[in-house]
Design an enzyme around this catalytic site. Structure first.
Site, PDB file in Angstrom:
ATOM      1  N   HIS A   1       0.758  -1.372  -0.255  1.00 21.98           N
ATOM      2  CA  HIS A   1       0.148  -0.013  -0.067  1.00 21.98           C
ATOM      3  C   HIS A   1       0.846   1.220  -0.127  1.00 21.98           C
ATOM      4  O   HIS A   1       2.021   1.075   0.599  1.00 21.98           O
ATOM      5  CB  HIS A   1      -0.705   0.191   1.336  1.00 21.98           C
ATOM      6  CG  HIS A   1      -1.765  -1.002   1.247  1.00 21.98           C
ATOM      7  ND1 HIS A   1      -2.954  -1.201   0.287  1.00 21.98           N
ATOM      8  CD2 HIS A   1      -1.921  -2.023   2.191  1.00 21.98           C
ATOM      9  CE1 HIS A   1      -3.591  -2.203   0.710  1.00 21.98           C
ATOM     10  NE2 HIS A   1      -3.116  -2.949   1.510  1.00 21.98           N
TER      11      HIS A   1
ATOM     12  N   ILE B   1      -0.800  -6.945  13.987  1.00 22.31           N
ATOM     13  CA  ILE B   1      -0.134  -6.800  12.835  1.00 22.31           C
ATOM     14  C   ILE B   1      -0.829  -7.164  11.477  1.00 22.31           C
ATOM     15  O   ILE B   1      -0.609  -8.158  10.798  1.00 22.31           O
ATOM     16  CB  ILE B   1       1.499  -7.287  12.454  1.00 22.31           C
ATOM     17  CG1 ILE B   1       2.283  -6.997  13.840  1.00 22.31           C
ATOM     18  CG2 ILE B   1       2.257  -6.798  11.214  1.00 22.31           C
ATOM     19  CD1 ILE B   1       2.732  -5.667  14.172  1.00 22.31           C
ATOM     20  N   GLU B   2      -2.095  -6.434  11.436  1.00 20.91           N
ATOM     21  CA  GLU B   2      -2.852  -6.852  10.383  1.00 20.91           C
ATOM     22  C   GLU B   2      -2.517  -5.650   9.123  1.00 20.91           C
ATOM     23  O   GLU B   2      -1.430  -5.099   9.136  1.00 20.91           O
ATOM     24  CB  GLU B   2      -4.348  -6.304  10.870  1.00 20.91           C
ATOM     25  CG  GLU B   2      -4.517  -4.855  11.193  1.00 20.91           C
ATOM     26  CD  GLU B   2      -5.913  -4.625  11.544  1.00 20.91           C
ATOM     27  OE1 GLU B   2      -6.837  -5.236  11.388  1.00 20.91           O
ATOM     28  OE2 GLU B   2      -6.160  -3.659  12.367  1.00 20.91           O
TER      29      GLU B   2
HETATM   30  C1  FAD Z   1      -7.447 -10.813   3.802  1.00 19.61           C
HETATM   31  C2  FAD Z   1      -6.141 -10.213   4.261  1.00 19.61           C
HETATM   32  C3  FAD Z   1      -5.510  -9.145   3.101  1.00 19.61           C
HETATM   33  C4  FAD Z   1      -4.533  -8.526   3.543  1.00 19.61           C
HETATM   34  N1  FAD Z   1      -4.019  -7.571   2.566  1.00 19.61           N
HETATM   35  C5  FAD Z   1      -2.879  -7.014   2.756  1.00 19.61           C
HETATM   36  C6  FAD Z   1      -2.137  -5.793   1.779  1.00 19.61           C
HETATM   37  O1  FAD Z   1      -2.722  -6.144   0.724  1.00 19.61           O
HETATM   38  N2  FAD Z   1      -1.075  -5.613   2.265  1.00 19.61           N
HETATM   39  C7  FAD Z   1      -0.617  -5.332   3.305  1.00 19.61           C
HETATM   40  O2  FAD Z   1       0.305  -4.747   3.701  1.00 19.61           O
HETATM   41  N3  FAD Z   1      -1.115  -6.376   4.208  1.00 19.61           N
HETATM   42  C8  FAD Z   1      -2.246  -7.151   4.010  1.00 19.61           C
HETATM   43  N4  FAD Z   1      -2.809  -7.962   4.966  1.00 19.61           N
HETATM   44  C9  FAD Z   1      -1.741  -8.264   6.252  1.00 19.61           C
HETATM   45  C10 FAD Z   1      -0.546  -8.850   6.162  1.00 19.61           C
HETATM   46  O3  FAD Z   1      -0.810 -10.113   5.312  1.00 19.61           O
HETATM   47  C11 FAD Z   1      -0.048  -9.307   7.580  1.00 19.61           C
HETATM   48  O4  FAD Z   1       0.063  -7.903   8.270  1.00 19.61           O
HETATM   49  C12 FAD Z   1       1.264 -10.126   7.563  1.00 19.61           C
HETATM   50  O5  FAD Z   1       1.216 -11.197   6.776  1.00 19.61           O
HETATM   51  C13 FAD Z   1       1.441 -10.305   8.873  1.00 19.61           C
HETATM   52  O6  FAD Z   1       2.660 -11.271   8.893  1.00 19.61           O
HETATM   53  P1  FAD Z   1       3.151 -11.887  10.347  1.00 19.61           P
HETATM   54  O7  FAD Z   1       4.565 -12.425  10.124  1.00 19.61           O
HETATM   55  O8  FAD Z   1       2.776 -10.928  11.519  1.00 19.61           O
HETATM   56  O9  FAD Z   1       2.207 -12.935  10.737  1.00 19.61           O
HETATM   57  P2  FAD Z   1       2.142 -14.533  10.008  1.00 19.61           P
HETATM   58  O10 FAD Z   1       2.235 -14.666   8.561  1.00 19.61           O
HETATM   59  O11 FAD Z   1       0.609 -15.127  10.682  1.00 19.61           O
HETATM   60  O12 FAD Z   1       3.097 -15.168  10.746  1.00 19.61           O
HETATM   61  C14 FAD Z   1       2.947 -15.676  12.039  1.00 19.61           C
HETATM   62  C15 FAD Z   1       3.840 -17.012  12.091  1.00 19.61           C
HETATM   63  O13 FAD Z   1       3.840 -17.287  13.608  1.00 19.61           O
HETATM   64  C16 FAD Z   1       3.780 -18.733  13.681  1.00 19.61           C
HETATM   65  N5  FAD Z   1       3.139 -18.993  15.186  1.00 19.61           N
HETATM   66  C17 FAD Z   1       2.278 -18.584  15.786  1.00 19.61           C
HETATM   67  N6  FAD Z   1       2.418 -18.899  17.020  1.00 19.61           N
HETATM   68  C18 FAD Z   1       3.351 -19.730  17.025  1.00 19.61           C
HETATM   69  C19 FAD Z   1       3.915 -20.575  18.235  1.00 19.61           C
HETATM   70  N7  FAD Z   1       3.423 -20.541  19.403  1.00 19.61           N
HETATM   71  N8  FAD Z   1       5.158 -21.110  18.215  1.00 19.61           N
HETATM   72  C20 FAD Z   1       5.935 -21.072  16.828  1.00 19.61           C
HETATM   73  N9  FAD Z   1       5.252 -20.325  16.018  1.00 19.61           N
HETATM   74  C21 FAD Z   1       4.150 -19.698  16.142  1.00 19.61           C
HETATM   75  C22 FAD Z   1       2.734 -19.126  12.636  1.00 19.61           C
HETATM   76  O14 FAD Z   1       2.915 -20.156  12.263  1.00 19.61           O
HETATM   77  C23 FAD Z   1       3.119 -18.157  11.585  1.00 19.61           C
HETATM   78  O15 FAD Z   1       3.986 -18.798  10.664  1.00 19.61           O
HETATM   79  C24 FAD Z   1      -3.739  -8.774   4.928  1.00 19.61           C
HETATM   80  C25 FAD Z   1      -4.103  -9.573   5.604  1.00 19.61           C
HETATM   81  C26 FAD Z   1      -5.457 -10.486   5.146  1.00 19.61           C
HETATM   82  C27 FAD Z   1      -5.760 -11.645   6.144  1.00 19.61           C
END
Ligand code: FAD
Length: 475
Positions: free
Chosen positions: A49, A331-332
């Site tokens: 974005h 972190i959405e």
């Molecule tokens: C429908 C939708 C549309 C979106 N569109 C956009 C977009 O266009 N642009 C944008 O910037 N963002 C977008 N987002 C947001 C973006 O996808 C997320 O903010 C980002 O992917 C978050 O990454 P993360 O690494 O925090 O989480 P995740 O990818 O969920 O990673 C977290 C990891 O932690 C691991 N985990 C959890 N608990 C444990 C545990 N106890 N022990 C070991 N491992 C664990 C999980 O297995 C997972 O792999 C969107 C999200 C959604 C759902």
């Protein structure tokens, strides 16, 4: 003892791992899944974005805008496809026009270039836009990226630079010691000076392991249609409706590989594992998207999927250092766009607990990927002469060769499942959705990993492809 343990190998955890690999640290990344980027980071809209819309002064605004600016370098160094195609946020009536006009001063405060376009200007830029659209806000810096390829590439490069990754490892408790933390997993206890909680949907659960209960993360589901690539022109920008309290709304966008995404919906769900899709919701996605874009070719629909937004209770990203236990919550969206910038803030927080010494051997560049479908005939012939496996096509829909699959398996953070291969080099992403190539991918995975084909899984550890011998044949 590790200097840093990162819980979670999504795009945020992987970005942090790569950023920390620029320093002389012993860093370990743990994830409960059998692949990196297997949760929210693989099921989103894939948009980097522009950042014109988050409330100025929030972490969302700051990290979105800085994150966006870092993507050109990241994509170049990691050989990940990224295209700044620009976004159009559309208004279909006077009230919506008023709303998008309100974003003009906000964009200025966030330091993001935008331009208000009238009906004719919008149509001239994007001929597929519906006649309902009376104006739009054009943000040229918005881009599209392949989020699975990105997450894999970040982790691969972090590992190339010394980070260790341990998959299939669930963190079940974290306790404080005199000089750091003990991270208890399903199979061992690990000592670390600093622990980073980047557990996405479960970051509230992990925070509670150390008594931090200041926020909650609730799953908000988004359902999508995926359209195949086709040889006719269609939308070339990210098309958003006017945002509402529920978020950015249902968009229509090309992907980096020439497919199209239509979605996402937005519904609260109870279960953090509920990735189901349903007809009623998708019917609403179809009709809402059709108010913005003419004749969306749903006849090319090849798949539906959903992702779960990790919506935090504070309304902003939570990035806090609790005495060496760094918490990332809520972190959405725009988490994907923000990930590279969040990683920089986390490094600053790590510096509060550990003195960091630069890793002079850090190499930011990932070894280039040979993508047959993007090469000239001459380049292909040369590659095939050097390695005949690039001459054996295993996925006809996406023109993927055996050589590409083998490479995806043998890199750091390499593929171990059929979905892992699909995420890295696309066999199974086309019209047949793996109907023809899947048996070949099972064979290649088994051969390259020295496993019995019966052991090869689709995605999760329970998803076996082969179960028993069939009549007369073997397996
Ligand atoms: C429908 C939708 C549309 C979106 N569109 C956009 C977009 O266009 N642009 C944008 O910037 N963002 C977008 N987002 C947001 C973006 O996808 C997320 O903010 C980002 O992917 C978050 O990454 P993360 O690494 O925090 O989480 P995740 O990818 O969920 O990673 C977290 C990891 O932690 C691991 N985990 C959890 N608990 C444990 C545990 N106890 N022990 C070991 N491992 C664990 C999980 O297995 C997972 O792999 C969107 C999200 C959604 C759902």
């Amino acid at each position: 003892m590790y200097d840093v343990v990162i819980i979670g190998a999504g795009v945020v955890g992987a970005s942090i791992a790569r950023e920390l690999s620029k320093y002389k640290l012993k860093t370990l990344v743990l994830d409960k899944e059998n692949d990196v980027g297997n949760v929210t980071s693989m099921a989103n809209s894939a948009i980097v974005h522009s950042g014109y819309d988050p409330k100025p002064g929030t972490k969302k605004a700051f990290h979105n805008v800085r994150g966006n600016s870092l993507y050109d370098d990241i994509a170049k160094n990691l050989d990940v496809e990224f295209k700044r195609i620009g976004s159009l946020t559309c208004a279909i009536n006077e009230e919506e026009l008023e709303v998008i006009e309100h974003y003009l001063p906000r964009a200025k405060e966030n330091n993001v270039e935008v331009k208000l376009l009238n009906k004719e200007e919008t149509k001239a830029l994007e001929p597929f836009i519906s006649d309902n659209v009376i104006a739009s806000l054009y943000a040229p810096s918005a881009g599209i990226i392949n989020p699975f390829e990105l997450t894999v590439a970040l982790m691969e490069n972090a590992m190339d630079n010394g980070v260790t990754l341990k998959l299939n490892t669930e963190v079940i408790d974290v306790t404080r010691t005199n000089n750091g933390y003990i991270v208890k997993t399903n199979d061992e206890e690990i000592e670390a000076k600093v622990v980073i909680n980047s557990a996405g949907l479960y970051s509230d659960k992990v925070a509670r392991m150390l008594g931090i209960d200041t926020f909650e993360v609730k799953p908000r589901k988004g359902e999508y249609f995926v359209l195949d690539h086709f040889n006719k022109p269609f939308v070339s920008h990210v098309i958003f409706p006017t945002p509402t309290a529920k978020g950015k709304g249902i968009l229509v966008t090309p992907t980096t590989h020439g497919n199209y995404l239509v979605g996402p919906s937005s519904e609260w769900v109870e279960d953090k594992e509920d990735l189901s899709t349903d007809k009623l919701t998708l019917d609403a996605v179809r009709s809402k998207s059709s108010t913005l874009v003419n004749n969306i070719p749903f006849q090319y629909m090849i798949r539906q999927f959903s992702g779960l937004r990790a919506t935090g209770s504070t309304g902003d990203f939570i990035i806090e250092n609790h005495d060496g236990f760094i918490v990332l919550g809520g972190i959405e969206s725009p988490g994907l766009a923000s990930a590279p910038s969040i990683a920089l803030e986390v490094v600053d927080l790590v510096k509060e607990n550990i003195t960091l010494e630069e890793n002079k051997d850090f190499n930011p560049v990932r070894r280039k990927i040979n993508r047959l479908s993007k090469m000239s005939e001459e380049e292909r012939n040369e590659l095939i002469k050097a390695d005949p496996r690039y001459g054996r096509i295993v996925c006809r829909c996406e023109s993927i060769s055996e050589g590409e699959v083998v490479d995806a398996i043998h890199r750091n953070a390499g593929a171990r499942t059929i979905k892992g291969v699909k995420k890295r080099c696309r066999p199974g992403f086309g019209k047949c959705q793996g109907g023809f190539c899947e048996p070949l991918i099972v064979e290649i995975l088994a051969r390259e990993l020295n496993k019995d084909p019966m052991e090869i899984k689709y995605d999760t550890n329970e998803a076996y492809i082969l179960q028993s011998e069939t009549k007369g044949g073997k397996k």
